[in-house]
Design a protein around this motif. Structure first.
Motif, PDB file in Angstrom:
ATOM      1  N   LEU A 127     -35.669 121.361 -69.964  1.00 38.94           N
ATOM      2  CA  LEU A 127     -36.434 120.236 -70.501  1.00 38.94           C
ATOM      3  C   LEU A 127     -35.539 119.068 -70.912  1.00 38.94           C
ATOM      4  O   LEU A 127     -35.928 117.910 -70.759  1.00 38.94           O
ATOM      5  N   GLY A 128     -34.364 119.353 -71.451  1.00 42.30           N
ATOM      6  CA  GLY A 128     -33.494 118.300 -71.963  1.00 42.30           C
ATOM      7  C   GLY A 128     -33.125 117.236 -70.943  1.00 42.30           C
ATOM      8  O   GLY A 128     -33.269 116.033 -71.217  1.00 42.30           O
ATOM      9  N   PRO A 129     -32.690 117.616 -69.749  1.00 36.39           N
ATOM     10  CA  PRO A 129     -32.240 116.588 -68.793  1.00 36.39           C
ATOM     11  C   PRO A 129     -33.371 115.828 -68.103  1.00 36.39           C
ATOM     12  O   PRO A 129     -33.078 114.939 -67.299  1.00 36.39           O
ATOM     13  N   LEU A 130     -34.641 116.148 -68.366  1.00 38.63           N
ATOM     14  CA  LEU A 130     -35.739 115.539 -67.614  1.00 38.63           C
ATOM     15  C   LEU A 130     -35.740 114.009 -67.670  1.00 38.63           C
ATOM     16  O   LEU A 130     -35.899 113.360 -66.628  1.00 38.63           O
ATOM     17  N   PRO A 131     -35.581 113.362 -68.843  1.00 39.56           N
ATOM     18  CA  PRO A 131     -35.565 111.886 -68.846  1.00 39.56           C
ATOM     19  C   PRO A 131     -34.427 111.296 -68.027  1.00 39.56           C
ATOM     20  O   PRO A 131     -34.615 110.310 -67.298  1.00 39.56           O
ATOM     21  N   VAL A 132     -33.246 111.901 -68.130  1.00 39.81           N
ATOM     22  CA  VAL A 132     -32.096 111.397 -67.374  1.00 39.81           C
ATOM     23  C   VAL A 132     -32.295 111.626 -65.881  1.00 39.81           C
ATOM     24  O   VAL A 132     -31.995 110.745 -65.055  1.00 39.81           O
ATOM     25  N   VAL A 133     -32.838 112.799 -65.527  1.00 40.87           N
ATOM     26  CA  VAL A 133     -33.100 113.092 -64.113  1.00 40.87           C
ATOM     27  C   VAL A 133     -34.111 112.108 -63.540  1.00 40.87           C
ATOM     28  O   VAL A 133     -33.977 111.649 -62.405  1.00 40.87           O
ATOM     29  N   ARG A 134     -35.118 111.751 -64.331  1.00 40.83           N
ATOM     30  CA  ARG A 134     -36.109 110.788 -63.861  1.00 40.83           C
ATOM     31  C   ARG A 134     -35.461 109.431 -63.567  1.00 40.83           C
ATOM     32  O   ARG A 134     -35.795 108.771 -62.571  1.00 40.83           O
ATOM     33  N   VAL A 135     -34.530 109.012 -64.415  1.00 39.97           N
ATOM     34  CA  VAL A 135     -33.846 107.737 -64.182  1.00 39.97           C
ATOM     35  C   VAL A 135     -33.063 107.786 -62.877  1.00 39.97           C
ATOM     36  O   VAL A 135     -33.128 106.863 -62.055  1.00 39.97           O
ATOM     37  N   TYR A 136     -32.318 108.880 -62.661  1.00 31.39           N
ATOM     38  CA  TYR A 136     -31.518 108.983 -61.446  1.00 31.39           C
ATOM     39  C   TYR A 136     -32.402 109.085 -60.201  1.00 31.39           C
ATOM     40  O   TYR A 136     -32.066 108.512 -59.151  1.00 31.39           O
ATOM     41  N   ARG A 137     -33.529 109.790 -60.297  1.00 31.89           N
ATOM     42  CA  ARG A 137     -34.434 109.889 -59.144  1.00 31.89           C
ATOM     43  C   ARG A 137     -35.076 108.540 -58.849  1.00 31.89           C
ATOM     44  O   ARG A 137     -35.261 108.175 -57.685  1.00 31.89           O
ATOM     45  N   ARG A 138     -35.425 107.819 -59.899  1.00 32.99           N
ATOM     46  CA  ARG A 138     -35.998 106.479 -59.707  1.00 32.99           C
ATOM     47  C   ARG A 138     -34.965 105.555 -59.068  1.00 32.99           C
ATOM     48  O   ARG A 138     -35.294 104.753 -58.175  1.00 32.99           O
ATOM     49  N   ARG A 139     -33.708 105.659 -59.504  1.00 32.32           N
ATOM     50  CA  ARG A 139     -32.650 104.839 -58.899  1.00 32.32           C
ATOM     51  C   ARG A 139     -32.458 105.208 -57.426  1.00 32.32           C
ATOM     52  O   ARG A 139     -32.334 104.320 -56.558  1.00 32.32           O
ATOM     53  N   ALA A 140     -32.443 106.523 -57.126  1.00 29.11           N
ATOM     54  CA  ALA A 140     -32.242 106.948 -55.743  1.00 29.11           C
ATOM     55  C   ALA A 140     -33.375 106.465 -54.843  1.00 29.11           C
ATOM     56  O   ALA A 140     -33.138 105.992 -53.722  1.00 29.11           O
ATOM     57  N   ALA A 141     -34.623 106.551 -55.330  1.00 30.02           N
ATOM     58  CA  ALA A 141     -35.760 106.092 -54.529  1.00 30.02           C
ATOM     59  C   ALA A 141     -35.690 104.582 -54.293  1.00 30.02           C
ATOM     60  O   ALA A 141     -35.974 104.101 -53.186  1.00 30.02           O
ATOM     61  N   ARG A 142     -35.295 103.842 -55.325  1.00 32.83           N
ATOM     62  CA  ARG A 142     -35.213 102.385 -55.179  1.00 32.83           C
ATOM     63  C   ARG A 142     -34.100 101.999 -54.210  1.00 32.83           C
ATOM     64  O   ARG A 142     -34.257 101.083 -53.392  1.00 32.83           O
ATOM     65  N   MET A 143     -32.963 102.684 -54.278  1.00 28.40           N
ATOM     66  CA  MET A 143     -31.871 102.376 -53.370  1.00 28.40           C
ATOM     67  C   MET A 143     -32.211 102.747 -51.928  1.00 28.40           C
ATOM     68  O   MET A 143     -31.806 102.066 -50.979  1.00 28.40           O
ATOM     69  N   GLN A 144     -32.973 103.824 -51.733  1.00 29.21           N
ATOM     70  CA  GLN A 144     -33.393 104.184 -50.385  1.00 29.21           C
ATOM     71  C   GLN A 144     -34.332 103.128 -49.807  1.00 29.21           C
ATOM     72  O   GLN A 144     -34.241 102.789 -48.622  1.00 29.21           O
ATOM     73  N   ASN A 145     -35.231 102.609 -50.636  1.00 35.26           N
ATOM     74  CA  ASN A 145     -36.105 101.532 -50.167  1.00 35.26           C
ATOM     75  C   ASN A 145     -35.296 100.297 -49.785  1.00 35.26           C
ATOM     76  O   ASN A 145     -35.595  99.629 -48.779  1.00 35.26           O
ATOM     77  N   LEU A 146     -34.282  99.988 -50.572  1.00 40.82           N
ATOM     78  CA  LEU A 146     -33.449  98.825 -50.266  1.00 40.82           C
ATOM     79  C   LEU A 146     -32.703  99.023 -48.951  1.00 40.82           C
ATOM     80  O   LEU A 146     -32.592  98.086 -48.154  1.00 40.82           O
ATOM     81  N   GLN A 147     -32.179 100.220 -48.727  1.00 37.01           N
ATOM     82  CA  GLN A 147     -31.438 100.465 -47.492  1.00 37.01           C
ATOM     83  C   GLN A 147     -32.348 100.382 -46.273  1.00 37.01           C
ATOM     84  O   GLN A 147     -31.913  99.949 -45.190  1.00 37.01           O
ATOM     85  N   ARG A 148     -33.615 100.774 -46.431  1.00 35.37           N
ATOM     86  CA  ARG A 148     -34.542 100.629 -45.304  1.00 35.37           C
ATOM     87  C   ARG A 148     -34.860  99.161 -45.031  1.00 35.37           C
ATOM     88  O   ARG A 148     -35.100  98.771 -43.883  1.00 35.37           O
ATOM     89  N   GLN A 149     -34.873  98.344 -46.076  1.00 37.95           N
ATOM     90  CA  GLN A 149     -35.168  96.919 -45.898  1.00 37.95           C
ATOM     91  C   GLN A 149     -33.965  96.130 -45.408  1.00 37.95           C
ATOM     92  O   GLN A 149     -34.134  95.050 -44.810  1.00 37.95           O
ATOM     93  N   LEU A 150     -32.762  96.627 -45.653  1.00 40.40           N
ATOM     94  CA  LEU A 150     -31.555  95.834 -45.436  1.00 40.40           C
ATOM     95  C   LEU A 150     -31.361  95.379 -43.993  1.00 40.40           C
ATOM     96  O   LEU A 150     -31.044  94.198 -43.771  1.00 40.40           O
TER      97      LEU A 150
END
Length: 321
Positions: A127-150
């Protein structure tokens, strides 16, 4: 009685989290009000105001002593950068505090229900790492979208340069035509250039805001062209083609490694599925794994072996392109 205690603990944790989030929101509103007041003061002061008065100050936590504590940690700055790349609100201190609250709540609830310190530690670690994991997953998803647009964005810039537009004009087209994340990010870079920042520095800031190897190819090629000269539209077009070829290679590798990833999922899910079926068929037989010391040792050994096997398989099928 233990259920009532667990319910009271869960409610207390929920109210505490809501209190913390409300306090953070109130502090953020006050900070925005202070920024507005400073801007108004600068507007009244005239053009002789020092630029040091409007330098952005990084706040790791709204609590002063917690901010000083986090400032001494090297990794917290990297996490702050990850939050910005994920385009999420809140300070690093908020996510650290929320992780601590979830870990303590999970530990307490698991210990009340099971009476096992090991189960409590497992619950806290999940349970403890869930907020931090969510931030990293959100960052990874956003960066993947950017790479598809690039690649499409670079092709648009290359065509704009061939049509006689400037490099800034091509970036303006990308900022206007593309959605988040690449449109707003290029818009920020263009605004920095228009306000007098050097193009090389503005592109470097873009690399800091975006964690993408493909974008670094673009920035490096533009900086080299500015120093040595050459056909910028052709350079950017070749960079877009290179990025598309990397995508093709990465897709082929994903196809070839799909068998290994599916095998990992099946091997991890099979013990839990078998345990569930056996529990439905003969509960007394499966309860010995929880009540008997030898059974508990077997369960612990199995969990450790499965965790090690998961990371080994992940290492084997995770290729860098």
């Amino acid at each position: 009685m233990p259920g009532l205690i667990a319910l009271i603990l869960a409610l207390a944790t929920l109210f505490f989290v809501l209190f913390v989030m409300n306090a953070v929101g109130a502090a953020a509103r006050k900070r925005h009000e202070r920024v507005g007041e400073r801007v108004k003061a600068l507007a009244l002061a005239g053009p002789d105001v020092s630029s040091q008065d409007i330098v952005r100050r990084s706040v790791l936590s709204e609590v002063p002593w917690f901010h000083r504590l986090l400032a001494d940690m090297n990794w917290i700055r990297d996490f702050e950068r990850v939050i910005r790349q994920a385009k999420m609100t809140g300070t690093p201190g908020m996510y650290v505090l929320l992780s601590a609250v979830l870990a303590v709540a999970g530990f307490g609830a698991a210990h009340l229900f099971t009476g096992s310190s090991l189960a409590a530690l497992i619950a806290a670690s999940l349970l403890g790492p869930l907020p931090v994991v969510r931030v990293y997953r959100r960052r990874a998803a956003r960066m993947q979208n950017l790479q598809r647009q690039l690649p499409d964005a670079l092709d648009l810039i290359a065509r704009a340069l061939k049509a006689g537009n400037t490099f800034a004009g091509g970036m303006r087209m990308v900022a206007d035509e593309f959605a988040d994340p690449i449109g707003p990010e290029f818009g920020i870079t263009l605004d920095e250039i228009n306000f007098g920042m050097d193009t090389e520095k503005a592109l470097h800031n873009l690399m800091e805001r975006v964690d993408s190897l493909d974008l670094k190819f673009f920035v490096v090629s533009v900086n080299i062209q500015r120093e040595t000269g050459g056909n910028l539209s052709e350079i950017i077009g070749n960079t877009a083609a290179l990025i598309r070829e990397r995508f093709k290679i990465y897709g082929r590798i994903r196809i070839l490694s799909a068998e290994g990833r599916i095998s990992a999922i099946v091997l991890l899910a099979m013990p839990f599925a078998a345990a569930g079926v056996l529990y439905l068929i003969k509960p007394d037989y499966m309860l010995q794994l929880v009540t008997e010391p030898l059974g508990q040792l077997m369960v612990k050994s199995a969990l450790v072996s499965m965790t090690i096997g998961y990371f080994i398989i992940r290492r084997l099928v995770n290729f860098k392109v």
